[in-house]
Design a protein around this motif. Structure first.
Motif, mmCIF file in Angstrom:
data_model
loop_
_atom_site.group_PDB
_atom_site.id
_atom_site.type_symbol
_atom_site.label_atom_id
_atom_site.label_comp_id
_atom_site.label_asym_id
_atom_site.label_seq_id
_atom_site.Cartn_x
_atom_site.Cartn_y
_atom_site.Cartn_z
ATOM 1 N N ARG A 134 22.518 53.187 30.683
ATOM 2 C CA ARG A 134 22.571 51.764 30.338
ATOM 3 C C ARG A 134 21.948 51.549 28.950
ATOM 4 O O ARG A 134 22.495 50.839 28.115
ATOM 5 N N ALA A 135 20.806 52.209 28.711
ATOM 6 C CA ALA A 135 20.120 52.053 27.425
ATOM 7 C C ALA A 135 20.944 52.635 26.276
ATOM 8 O O ALA A 135 21.078 52.003 25.213
ATOM 9 N N VAL A 136 21.511 53.819 26.468
ATOM 10 C CA VAL A 136 22.273 54.460 25.395
ATOM 11 C C VAL A 136 23.548 53.684 25.100
ATOM 12 O O VAL A 136 23.901 53.491 23.930
ATOM 13 N N ALA A 137 24.248 53.232 26.119
ATOM 14 C CA ALA A 137 25.446 52.413 25.871
ATOM 15 C C ALA A 137 25.067 51.160 25.088
ATOM 16 O O ALA A 137 25.765 50.766 24.146
ATOM 17 N N GLY A 138 23.950 50.553 25.437
ATOM 18 C CA GLY A 138 23.477 49.383 24.700
ATOM 19 C C GLY A 138 23.153 49.718 23.254
ATOM 20 O O GLY A 138 23.490 48.955 22.341
ATOM 21 N N LEU A 139 22.496 50.854 23.023
ATOM 22 C CA LEU A 139 22.180 51.281 21.658
ATOM 23 C C LEU A 139 23.449 51.481 20.834
ATOM 24 O O LEU A 139 23.534 51.032 19.686
ATOM 25 N N VAL A 140 24.424 52.150 21.425
ATOM 26 C CA VAL A 140 25.677 52.389 20.710
ATOM 27 C C VAL A 140 26.334 51.058 20.350
ATOM 28 O O VAL A 140 26.721 50.826 19.197
ATOM 29 N N LEU A 141 26.444 50.173 21.310
ATOM 30 C CA LEU A 141 27.113 48.895 21.056
ATOM 31 C C LEU A 141 26.326 48.026 20.069
ATOM 32 O O LEU A 141 26.919 47.269 19.299
ATOM 33 N N ASP A 142 25.007 48.159 20.064
ATOM 34 C CA ASP A 142 24.180 47.398 19.124
ATOM 35 C C ASP A 142 24.255 47.960 17.704
ATOM 36 O O ASP A 142 24.164 47.213 16.731
ATOM 37 N N HIS A 143 24.380 49.280 17.576
ATOM 38 C CA HIS A 143 24.269 49.927 16.271
ATOM 39 C C HIS A 143 25.604 50.354 15.652
ATOM 40 O O HIS A 143 25.626 50.757 14.490
ATOM 41 N N VAL A 144 26.679 50.301 16.423
ATOM 42 C CA VAL A 144 27.994 50.683 15.889
ATOM 43 C C VAL A 144 28.903 49.456 16.042
ATOM 44 O O VAL A 144 29.629 49.324 17.030
ATOM 45 N N PRO A 145 28.843 48.539 15.073
ATOM 46 C CA PRO A 145 29.520 47.247 15.227
ATOM 47 C C PRO A 145 31.015 47.331 15.471
ATOM 48 O O PRO A 145 31.578 46.475 16.149
ATOM 49 N N LEU A 146 31.705 48.341 14.915
ATOM 50 C CA LEU A 146 33.151 48.439 15.100
ATOM 51 C C LEU A 146 33.536 48.981 16.477
ATOM 52 O O LEU A 146 34.703 48.924 16.870
ATOM 53 N N CYS A 147 32.581 49.497 17.204
ATOM 54 C CA CYS A 147 32.843 50.038 18.543
ATOM 55 C C CYS A 147 32.921 48.896 19.549
ATOM 56 O O CYS A 147 32.005 48.080 19.638
ATOM 57 N N THR A 148 34.031 48.836 20.289
ATOM 58 C CA THR A 148 34.174 47.789 21.307
ATOM 59 C C THR A 148 33.943 48.310 22.714
ATOM 60 O O THR A 148 33.858 47.530 23.657
ATOM 61 N N ARG A 149 33.853 49.664 22.843
ATOM 62 C CA ARG A 149 33.593 50.218 24.175
ATOM 63 C C ARG A 149 33.070 51.646 24.045
ATOM 64 O O ARG A 149 33.325 52.351 23.080
ATOM 65 N N VAL A 150 32.331 52.024 25.063
ATOM 66 C CA VAL A 150 31.788 53.375 25.170
ATOM 67 C C VAL A 150 32.521 54.044 26.321
ATOM 68 O O VAL A 150 32.709 53.433 27.386
ATOM 69 N N VAL A 151 32.965 55.291 26.110
ATOM 70 C CA VAL A 151 33.713 56.007 27.137
ATOM 71 C C VAL A 151 33.003 57.310 27.488
ATOM 72 O O VAL A 151 32.177 57.811 26.724
ATOM 73 N N ALA A 152 33.344 57.832 28.645
ATOM 74 C CA ALA A 152 32.816 59.123 29.083
ATOM 75 C C ALA A 152 33.827 59.738 30.029
ATOM 76 O O ALA A 152 34.660 59.026 30.606
ATOM 77 N N GLU A 153 33.755 61.077 30.194
ATOM 78 C CA GLU A 153 34.699 61.733 31.092
ATOM 79 C C GLU A 153 33.986 62.796 31.915
ATOM 80 O O GLU A 153 34.273 63.985 31.792
ATOM 81 N N PRO A 154 33.080 62.352 32.820
ATOM 82 C CA PRO A 154 32.430 63.338 33.680
ATOM 83 C C PRO A 154 33.425 63.998 34.630
ATOM 84 O O PRO A 154 34.440 63.399 35.000
ATOM 85 N N ASP A 155 33.117 65.214 35.000
ATOM 86 C CA ASP A 155 33.916 65.944 35.976
ATOM 87 C C ASP A 155 33.930 65.146 37.283
ATOM 88 O O ASP A 155 32.885 64.689 37.761
ATOM 89 N N LEU A 156 35.112 64.960 37.863
ATOM 90 C CA LEU A 156 35.218 64.214 39.125
ATOM 91 C C LEU A 156 34.378 64.836 40.237
ATOM 92 O O LEU A 156 33.926 64.136 41.134
ATOM 93 N N ARG A 157 34.162 66.157 40.172
ATOM 94 C CA ARG A 157 33.366 66.816 41.212
ATOM 95 C C ARG A 157 31.882 66.501 41.080
ATOM 96 O O ARG A 157 31.115 66.731 42.010
ATOM 97 N N ASN A 158 31.471 65.973 39.924
ATOM 98 C CA ASN A 158 30.061 65.691 39.683
ATOM 99 C C ASN A 158 29.742 64.271 40.162
ATOM 100 O O ASN A 158 29.570 63.343 39.379
ATOM 101 N N ALA A 159 29.672 64.114 41.478
ATOM 102 C CA ALA A 159 29.467 62.794 42.088
ATOM 103 C C ALA A 159 28.205 62.088 41.585
ATOM 104 O O ALA A 159 28.245 60.879 41.328
ATOM 105 N N PRO A 160 27.069 62.787 41.417
ATOM 106 C CA PRO A 160 25.886 62.084 40.906
ATOM 107 C C PRO A 160 26.110 61.491 39.512
ATOM 108 O O PRO A 160 25.648 60.390 39.212
#
Length: 196
Positions: A134-160
């Motif tokens: 939550r904190a890192v996504a907020g930092l990215v959105l606060d500091h990278v003005p042209l970014c409208t979204r943060v994405v990630a692609e965790p392995d589906l098997r990595n439930a946690p």
């Protein structure tokens, strides 16, 4: 940990100040291989981490993984996550629209991506990952003005990991077949700012 030198890569444009999280004060510090390589290698050899990162081995394996990101033309910045003064996680912030990932989803210009691992086992399974995502996504959105979204692609098997992203305000946008895994495409939009 001493203050970092000039940030590597395009993602950290200047020093990002520490932020308060429910887990403690957190800061992203660009990786300094001469200082951080032993710690990163230890984390990569933890069986829980190795199962998904597949970078177990000696320091040369970790160094080879870092080298392209530390080159001048990289679209990715490797960072150490420091919680309450102690290094405990590894992060890669990257321009997802410039990454091979962009071939597998409808990328938008300036999408930022995040990879992470919690290196210190005592911080796993306690909600720390959720708080830090939550904190890192907020930092990215606060500091990278042209970014409208943060994405990630965790392995589906990595439930946690998938659960931590969902709890941190990301949504499951799709399941995508990547060369190395079947992934959960997680998206956190700029307009969605969950409460701390």
């Amino acid at each position: 940990m001493s203050p970092p030198a000039a940030p590597a890569g395009p993602a950290l444009q200047g020093d990002w100040a520490p932020v308060a999280t429910p887990a403690g004060e957190f800061q992203l510090v660009p990786v300094r291989p001469e200082h951080d390589l032993p710690t990163l290698t230890r984390w990569m050899n933890d069986p829980v981490v190795a199962a998904f990162w597949e970078l177990a081995g000696d320091e040369s394996v970790t160094a080879r993984h870092l080298a392209p990101q530390l080159s001048g033309g990289s679209h990715s910045t490797p960072c150490i996550g420091v919680l309450s003064g102690t290094p405990m996680s590894y992060w890669e912030l990257y321009r997802a629209d410039l990454d091979p990932l962009a071939r597998h989803y409808p990328a938008r210009p300036h999408d930022m991506g995040v990879h992470l691992l919690i290196g210190e086992a005592r911080h796993r399974g306690r909600g720390t990952g959720t708080a830090l995502l939550r904190a890192v996504a907020g930092l990215v959105l606060d500091h990278v003005p042209l970014c409208t979204r943060v994405v990630a692609e965790p392995d589906l098997r990595n439930a946690p990991s998938v659960s931590a992203f969902l709890s941190a305000g990301f949504r499951l946008a799709a399941e995508v077949e990547l060369p190395e895994k079947r992934a959960a495409l997680m998206v956190r939009d700029r307009t969605h700012r969950p409460l701390p």
